[in-house]
Design an enzyme around this catalytic site. Structure first.
Site, PDB file in Angstrom:
ATOM      1  N   ARG A   1      -0.675 -35.302  21.482  1.00 34.69           N
ATOM      2  CA  ARG A   1      -1.474 -34.828  20.337  1.00 34.69           C
ATOM      3  C   ARG A   1      -0.993 -33.463  19.865  1.00 34.69           C
ATOM      4  O   ARG A   1      -1.789 -32.605  19.465  1.00 34.69           O
ATOM      5  CB  ARG A   1      -2.982 -34.727  20.673  1.00 34.69           C
TER       6      ARG A   1
ATOM      7  N   SER B   1     -11.682 -39.220  18.062  1.00 33.27           N
ATOM      8  CA  SER B   1     -11.986 -38.504  19.310  1.00 33.27           C
ATOM      9  C   SER B   1     -12.110 -37.017  19.003  1.00 33.27           C
ATOM     10  O   SER B   1     -11.213 -36.435  18.395  1.00 33.27           O
ATOM     11  CB  SER B   1     -10.855 -38.708  20.327  1.00 33.27           C
TER      12      SER B   1
ATOM     13  N   GLU C   1      -9.891 -31.809  19.084  1.00 35.28           N
ATOM     14  CA  GLU C   1      -8.707 -32.426  18.477  1.00 35.28           C
ATOM     15  C   GLU C   1      -8.672 -32.203  16.956  1.00 35.28           C
ATOM     16  O   GLU C   1      -7.635 -31.844  16.410  1.00 35.28           O
ATOM     17  CB  GLU C   1      -8.693 -33.918  18.817  1.00 35.28           C
TER      18      GLU C   1
HETATM   19  C1  LIG Z   1     -12.565 -43.436  13.137  1.00 29.61           C
HETATM   20  C2  LIG Z   1     -11.353 -42.599  13.489  1.00 29.61           C
HETATM   21  C3  LIG Z   1     -10.471 -43.019  14.463  1.00 29.61           C
HETATM   22  C4  LIG Z   1      -9.327 -42.251  14.778  1.00 29.61           C
HETATM   23  N1  LIG Z   1      -8.479 -42.698  15.755  1.00 29.61           N
HETATM   24  C5  LIG Z   1      -7.384 -41.966  16.067  1.00 29.61           C
HETATM   25  C6  LIG Z   1      -6.484 -42.429  17.083  1.00 29.61           C
HETATM   26  O1  LIG Z   1      -6.655 -43.488  17.652  1.00 29.61           O
HETATM   27  N2  LIG Z   1      -5.421 -41.650  17.387  1.00 29.61           N
HETATM   28  C7  LIG Z   1      -5.179 -40.460  16.755  1.00 29.61           C
HETATM   29  O2  LIG Z   1      -4.183 -39.811  17.076  1.00 29.61           O
HETATM   30  N3  LIG Z   1      -6.012 -40.001  15.795  1.00 29.61           N
HETATM   31  C8  LIG Z   1      -7.101 -40.726  15.432  1.00 29.61           C
HETATM   32  N4  LIG Z   1      -7.962 -40.263  14.476  1.00 29.61           N
HETATM   33  C9  LIG Z   1      -7.710 -38.961  13.829  1.00 29.61           C
HETATM   34  C10 LIG Z   1      -7.005 -39.053  12.469  1.00 29.61           C
HETATM   35  O3  LIG Z   1      -7.180 -40.314  11.887  1.00 29.61           O
HETATM   36  C11 LIG Z   1      -5.502 -38.771  12.555  1.00 29.61           C
HETATM   37  O4  LIG Z   1      -5.292 -37.491  13.098  1.00 29.61           O
HETATM   38  C12 LIG Z   1      -4.838 -38.862  11.194  1.00 29.61           C
HETATM   39  O5  LIG Z   1      -3.442 -38.775  11.335  1.00 29.61           O
HETATM   40  C13 LIG Z   1      -5.285 -37.777  10.216  1.00 29.61           C
HETATM   41  O6  LIG Z   1      -4.744 -38.104   8.947  1.00 29.61           O
HETATM   42  P1  LIG Z   1      -5.371 -37.561   7.604  1.00 29.61           P
HETATM   43  O7  LIG Z   1      -4.438 -37.933   6.513  1.00 29.61           O
HETATM   44  O8  LIG Z   1      -6.761 -38.029   7.463  1.00 29.61           O
HETATM   45  O9  LIG Z   1      -5.310 -35.984   7.838  1.00 29.61           O
HETATM   46  P2  LIG Z   1      -6.367 -34.891   7.378  1.00 29.61           P
HETATM   47  O10 LIG Z   1      -7.618 -35.038   8.169  1.00 29.61           O
HETATM   48  O11 LIG Z   1      -6.481 -34.868   5.907  1.00 29.61           O
HETATM   49  O12 LIG Z   1      -5.625 -33.568   7.880  1.00 29.61           O
HETATM   50  C14 LIG Z   1      -5.467 -33.285   9.262  1.00 29.61           C
HETATM   51  C15 LIG Z   1      -4.535 -32.086   9.408  1.00 29.61           C
HETATM   52  O13 LIG Z   1      -3.226 -32.469   8.965  1.00 29.61           O
HETATM   53  C16 LIG Z   1      -2.829 -31.649   7.857  1.00 29.61           C
HETATM   54  N5  LIG Z   1      -2.095 -32.508   6.931  1.00 29.61           N
HETATM   55  C17 LIG Z   1      -2.493 -33.678   6.375  1.00 29.61           C
HETATM   56  N6  LIG Z   1      -1.518 -34.184   5.610  1.00 29.61           N
HETATM   57  C18 LIG Z   1      -0.471 -33.316   5.678  1.00 29.61           C
HETATM   58  C19 LIG Z   1       0.833 -33.264   5.089  1.00 29.61           C
HETATM   59  N7  LIG Z   1       1.291 -34.209   4.270  1.00 29.61           N
HETATM   60  N8  LIG Z   1       1.606 -32.191   5.386  1.00 29.61           N
HETATM   61  C20 LIG Z   1       1.173 -31.212   6.197  1.00 29.61           C
HETATM   62  N9  LIG Z   1      -0.027 -31.204   6.769  1.00 29.61           N
HETATM   63  C21 LIG Z   1      -0.845 -32.246   6.521  1.00 29.61           C
HETATM   64  C22 LIG Z   1      -4.107 -31.074   7.282  1.00 29.61           C
HETATM   65  O14 LIG Z   1      -3.876 -29.847   6.602  1.00 29.61           O
HETATM   66  C23 LIG Z   1      -4.928 -30.892   8.538  1.00 29.61           C
HETATM   67  O15 LIG Z   1      -4.532 -29.727   9.201  1.00 29.61           O
HETATM   68  C24 LIG Z   1      -9.098 -41.013  14.121  1.00 29.61           C
HETATM   69  C25 LIG Z   1     -10.014 -40.587  13.139  1.00 29.61           C
HETATM   70  C26 LIG Z   1     -11.132 -41.367  12.820  1.00 29.61           C
HETATM   71  C27 LIG Z   1     -12.083 -40.901  11.754  1.00 29.61           C
END
Ligand SMILES: Cc1cc2nc3c(=O)[nH]c(=O)nc-3n(C[C@H](O)[C@H](O)[C@H](O)COP(=O)(O)OP(=O)(O)OC[C@H]3O[C@@H](n4cnc5c(N)ncnc54)[C@H](O)[C@@H]3O)c2cc1C
Length: 344
Positions: A167, A245, A336
């Site tokens: 992570r 998580s 996380e």
């Molecule tokens: C129901 C649920 C289940 C999940 N299960 C998992 C799992 O199994 N495993 C896991 O690892 N995670 C999991 N997650 C967490 C999450 O989905 C991941 O971390 C996902 O990759 C976040 O993507 P996002 O586009 O929503 O990022 P955001 O929430 O929009 O952003 C997260 C971070 O990344 C940065 N960011 C986003 N896009 C970019 C970009 N293009 N360039 C630079 N920085 C950027 C943002 O500034 C922020 O700091 C889960 C979340 C939920 C709600």
């Protein structure tokens, strides 16, 4: 009317954005961030909002939503070149992660199938080296193309230079510096998924750990397991109004894992244990919490908005759980999701 961040996060929490820009092309994306940087205004990059906890006060700077699209392979015709190295697939940061996984499964690209059902964008996956059910993106990422906000230029990092760990990555370690523009994956081709690396998934598929199963079956099995834990987004189900998580699994010096807790030895001699086990054994069961914010009724590790929560409610719950675990076991859990404008 200012854009409310609660409309852009899976927790449905967060106040107004000072300014909100949705960037549909790479040029717009870079320009929006560059403009804010030049004017010395803070800029928050927003993907799917599934790993963000935003303050009730909101974000005073510019929120730049990544809405770029495009999936390209290294072969004309779009199905990729069959070679022993596999197909190279370059994906725009704004593509939806699970759409990419579905495409990979349909086209016989191997290595993303166990990551089915994870919300959010492709561009966010290298940030925390997204992982689940025995796979993580570090295993298939070939390179990450970024806009470096400090050097003000485009750079490409080979996977070996991304500092991927559990992570974590160089991007997470240096928050906000790198705007991910696109990610290139190197994926073997075939009908069978990668060797199954997770016991619960192997049991569900009826194979032994280390054996393979058809790609589509792996995807369905993972989606089924995730749904049962509230880990696939569903607007009707408050157990999924979360950021996934909330705490990472602690990685401890050998000997510090509490008796009876799961212990997964790591290559460097440390041992990873289960945050969910620690939380449960510190007295916080599924569903613990108040009417506003509570632990998911299906999964101890997910902190959820029961419908009318404010960010302050969620943070109070997170502190209660973190401090309770520390008092019971002397282990301090680390969040996380990324906290914006707030602290634990
Ligand atoms: C129901 C649920 C289940 C999940 N299960 C998992 C799992 O199994 N495993 C896991 O690892 N995670 C999991 N997650 C967490 C999450 O989905 C991941 O971390 C996902 O990759 C976040 O993507 P996002 O586009 O929503 O990022 P955001 O929430 O929009 O952003 C997260 C971070 O990344 C940065 N960011 C986003 N896009 C970019 C970009 N293009 N360039 C630079 N920085 C950027 C943002 O500034 C922020 O700091 C889960 C979340 C939920 C709600």
């Amino acid at each position: 009317m200012p854009e409310l961040l609660r409309d852009h996060t899976t927790l449905r929490l967060g106040g107004p954005a000072g300014r909100f820009v949705s960037a549909g092309t790479e040029a717009e994306l870079i320009e929006a961030v560059r403009e804010a940087d030049q004017e010395d205004r803070p800029a928050l990059v927003l993907g799917g909002g599934s790993n963000l906890v935003v303050a009730d006060e909101g974000y005073p700077g510019t929120v730049v939503e990544v809405a770029t699209r495009g999936i390209h392979t290294d072969a004309d015709g779009g199905d990729g070149a069959a070679s022993c190295g596999g197909v190279l697939v370059t994906v725009a940061a704004g593509e939806t992660w699970d759409d990419l996984v579905a495409t990979a499964v349909a086209r016989g690209w191997v290595g993303l199938e166990a990551l089915s059902g994870i919300p959010g964008s492709v561009g966010a996956t290298p940030i925390q080296n997204v992982g689940a059910y025995g796979q993580e993106v570090a295993q298939t990422i070939a390179s990450v193309r970024v806009w470096d906000r400090r050097l003000r230029g485009v750079r490409t990092f080979a996977a070996a230079d991304c500092g991927f760990g559990y992570r974590s990555s160089r991007f997470k370690a240096d928050p906000g510096r790198h705007l991910v523009l696109s990610v290139t994956f190197q994926l073997p081709q075939g009908d069978l998924g990668a060797p199954v690396g997770y016991a619960e998934l192997a049991r569900t598929l009826g194979v032994e750990v280390g054996r393979r199963a058809p790609l589509a079956e792996v995807r369905e099995a993972v989606l089924g397991l995730r749904r049962a834990k509230g880990m696939v987004l569903d607007a009707e189900d408050h157990d999924t109004w979360s950021a996934g998580s909330f705490f990472t699994n602690p990685v401890l010096p050998a000997g510090l894992v509490p008796p009876g807790a799961p212990a997964w030895p790591q290559a460097d001699g440390t041992v990873k244990t289960s945050a969910a086990w620690l939380i449960e054994h510190a007295g916080f069961g599924k569903g613990h919490g108040g009417p506003a914010a509570g632990l998911s009724t299906k999964h101890t590790l997910a902190l959820t908005n029961r419908g009318a929560a404010r960010t302050a409610d969620l943070l109070a719950l997170a502190r209660e759980v973190r401090d309770g675990v520390e008092a019971r076991f002397g282990i301090r859990l680390v969040n996380e999701p990324v906290l914006v404008g707030c602290t634990l």
